[in-house]
Each structure stands twice: as C-alpha cells, then as structure tokens.
Scaffold this motif. Sequence first.
Motif, short mmCIF file in Angstrom:
data_model
loop_
_atom_site.label_atom_id
_atom_site.label_comp_id
_atom_site.label_asym_id
_atom_site.label_seq_id
_atom_site.Cartn_x
_atom_site.Cartn_y
_atom_site.Cartn_z
N ARG A 148 -3.93 3.80 13.16
CA ARG A 148 -2.68 4.06 12.45
C ARG A 148 -1.46 4.03 13.36
O ARG A 148 -0.47 3.34 13.06
N PRO A 149 -1.44 4.76 14.50
CA PRO A 149 -0.23 4.72 15.33
C PRO A 149 0.10 3.33 15.84
O PRO A 149 1.28 2.94 15.89
N VAL A 150 -0.92 2.57 16.19
CA VAL A 150 -0.68 1.22 16.72
C VAL A 150 -0.17 0.30 15.61
O VAL A 150 0.77 -0.47 15.82
N MET A 151 -0.75 0.40 14.42
CA MET A 151 -0.26 -0.44 13.33
C MET A 151 1.14 -0.02 12.89
O MET A 151 1.97 -0.88 12.56
N LEU A 152 1.43 1.28 12.90
CA LEU A 152 2.79 1.73 12.58
C LEU A 152 3.80 1.21 13.60
O LEU A 152 4.87 0.71 13.23
N LEU A 153 3.46 1.31 14.88
CA LEU A 153 4.34 0.78 15.91
C LEU A 153 4.54 -0.72 15.74
O LEU A 153 5.66 -1.23 15.88
N GLY A 154 3.47 -1.43 15.41
CA GLY A 154 3.57 -2.87 15.19
C GLY A 154 4.48 -3.20 14.02
O GLY A 154 5.32 -4.11 14.11
N GLN A 155 4.34 -2.47 12.91
CA GLN A 155 5.18 -2.73 11.74
C GLN A 155 6.64 -2.42 12.03
O GLN A 155 7.53 -3.18 11.67
N LEU A 156 6.89 -1.28 12.67
CA LEU A 156 8.28 -0.90 12.95
C LEU A 156 8.93 -1.83 13.96
O LEU A 156 10.11 -2.19 13.82
N SER A 157 8.18 -2.23 14.98
CA SER A 157 8.76 -3.15 15.97
C SER A 157 8.98 -4.53 15.37
O SER A 157 9.97 -5.19 15.70
N LEU A 158 8.09 -4.95 14.48
CA LEU A 158 8.30 -6.24 13.81
C LEU A 158 9.55 -6.18 12.93
O LEU A 158 10.33 -7.14 12.90
N ALA A 159 9.76 -5.07 12.23
CA ALA A 159 10.96 -4.93 11.40
C ALA A 159 12.22 -5.00 12.25
O ALA A 159 13.19 -5.69 11.91
N ALA A 160 12.22 -4.30 13.39
CA ALA A 160 13.40 -4.29 14.27
C ALA A 160 13.64 -5.67 14.88
O ALA A 160 14.78 -6.15 14.93
N ASP B 235 27.75 -14.30 5.39
CA ASP B 235 28.34 -15.59 5.74
C ASP B 235 28.36 -15.75 7.26
O ASP B 235 28.11 -16.82 7.79
N THR B 236 28.64 -14.65 7.96
CA THR B 236 28.68 -14.67 9.42
C THR B 236 27.28 -14.86 10.00
O THR B 236 27.09 -15.58 10.97
N TYR B 237 26.30 -14.19 9.40
CA TYR B 237 24.90 -14.26 9.84
C TYR B 237 24.08 -14.88 8.71
O TYR B 237 23.55 -14.16 7.86
N PRO B 238 23.98 -16.20 8.67
CA PRO B 238 23.35 -16.86 7.52
C PRO B 238 21.85 -16.57 7.36
O PRO B 238 21.30 -16.82 6.29
N TYR B 239 21.21 -16.03 8.38
CA TYR B 239 19.78 -15.73 8.26
C TYR B 239 19.51 -14.24 8.18
O TYR B 239 18.35 -13.81 8.27
N LEU B 240 20.55 -13.45 7.99
CA LEU B 240 20.38 -12.01 7.88
C LEU B 240 19.63 -11.63 6.60
O LEU B 240 18.76 -10.76 6.63
N LEU B 241 19.93 -12.25 5.48
CA LEU B 241 19.28 -11.90 4.22
C LEU B 241 17.77 -12.12 4.25
O LEU B 241 17.01 -11.21 3.91
N PRO B 242 17.28 -13.29 4.67
CA PRO B 242 15.81 -13.43 4.72
C PRO B 242 15.18 -12.51 5.76
O PRO B 242 14.08 -11.98 5.53
N CYS B 243 15.85 -12.28 6.86
CA CYS B 243 15.30 -11.38 7.88
C CYS B 243 15.32 -9.94 7.40
O CYS B 243 14.38 -9.17 7.67
N ALA B 244 16.36 -9.55 6.66
CA ALA B 244 16.40 -8.20 6.10
C ALA B 244 15.32 -8.02 5.05
O ALA B 244 14.69 -6.95 4.97
N ALA B 245 15.07 -9.05 4.25
CA ALA B 245 14.00 -8.98 3.25
C ALA B 245 12.64 -8.83 3.94
O ALA B 245 11.80 -8.02 3.53
#
Length: 141
Positions: free
Chosen positions: A15-27, A112-122
């Motif tokens: 669990r801690p390793v998968m949580l760290l992986g998910q959070l770091s991937l999101a960031a 508009d400034t960051y055209p890939y922010l929306l897919p990355c935020a999703a």
Amino acid sequence: ANVAWGHASDRFGRRPVMLLGQLSLAAATLALGVSRSLPFAIGARCLSGALHGNLSVAAAAACDVTRPAERARAFSLLGLVFSLAFGLGPLLGALLSRPAAWDPAVRKSPLDTYPYLLPCAAASAVCMCGAVSLAWLELPP
C-alpha cells in the motif's frame, strides 16, 4: 524502476509504495501539463518513470490477495486493465489537448497558455482517484 519499487514494497508494504507511486505519477503528470520547454517535459517524464513502478507492485499485490486457483484470472484481469489504460489514455489525452482550438471560451486562460494542461490534469485526477481508493482498499499487511 520496477525492481527497486518491487523491493521497496517487500520491505515497506504494498500500500505505501503504490500510494507513493500514484501520488508521484499525479504530480509528475501535472508538471508535464505545465511544461513550456522540451527539457522540462523530458524531465517530468523521467521523474514519472523513476517514481512510478506500480506495475510490478500491483502484480505482487494481486498475488498476495488471490488464492492459487484464482491467480491466472487475476493476472489476466490485471493485464486487461493495463492494456485498456494504455489504449484509452492516449485517445482521451488527444481529445482533451489544445482546448482553446476547439472551445473559444477558454482562450486567454491557463488552458490556452498550457495546451496540454487539461489532459494532464484529467490523468492526474484519475491517479488521485486511484490513490484515494487504494487508501481504503483492504490489503494484507
């Protein structure tokens, strides 16, 4: 990275390793979304690869929580889920990229400034949903 994260999950728990992986991937994915240069984008992707080794940890967790008679089914479902993610993720990312080109309402906005922010935020939101569900998922110690 998978070998190191697999070893870490044996030592500290899945669990801690998968949580760290998910959070770091999101960031790292959000960092990719706000990148304005190729070196920054490459750095974000390298950081993502170094900090996210959940494939091997998820396989180990699947082995931990299934009976031997059900492991073949569990591993085939794991492969199916990863295949769907690898197929649908880029498709959804392409559909969400450059929203100012298809929606005039977001012109002169951060999208508009960051055209890939929306897919990355999703994608980051999906990672965060995975982290939240993982926090409440029952796993053996």
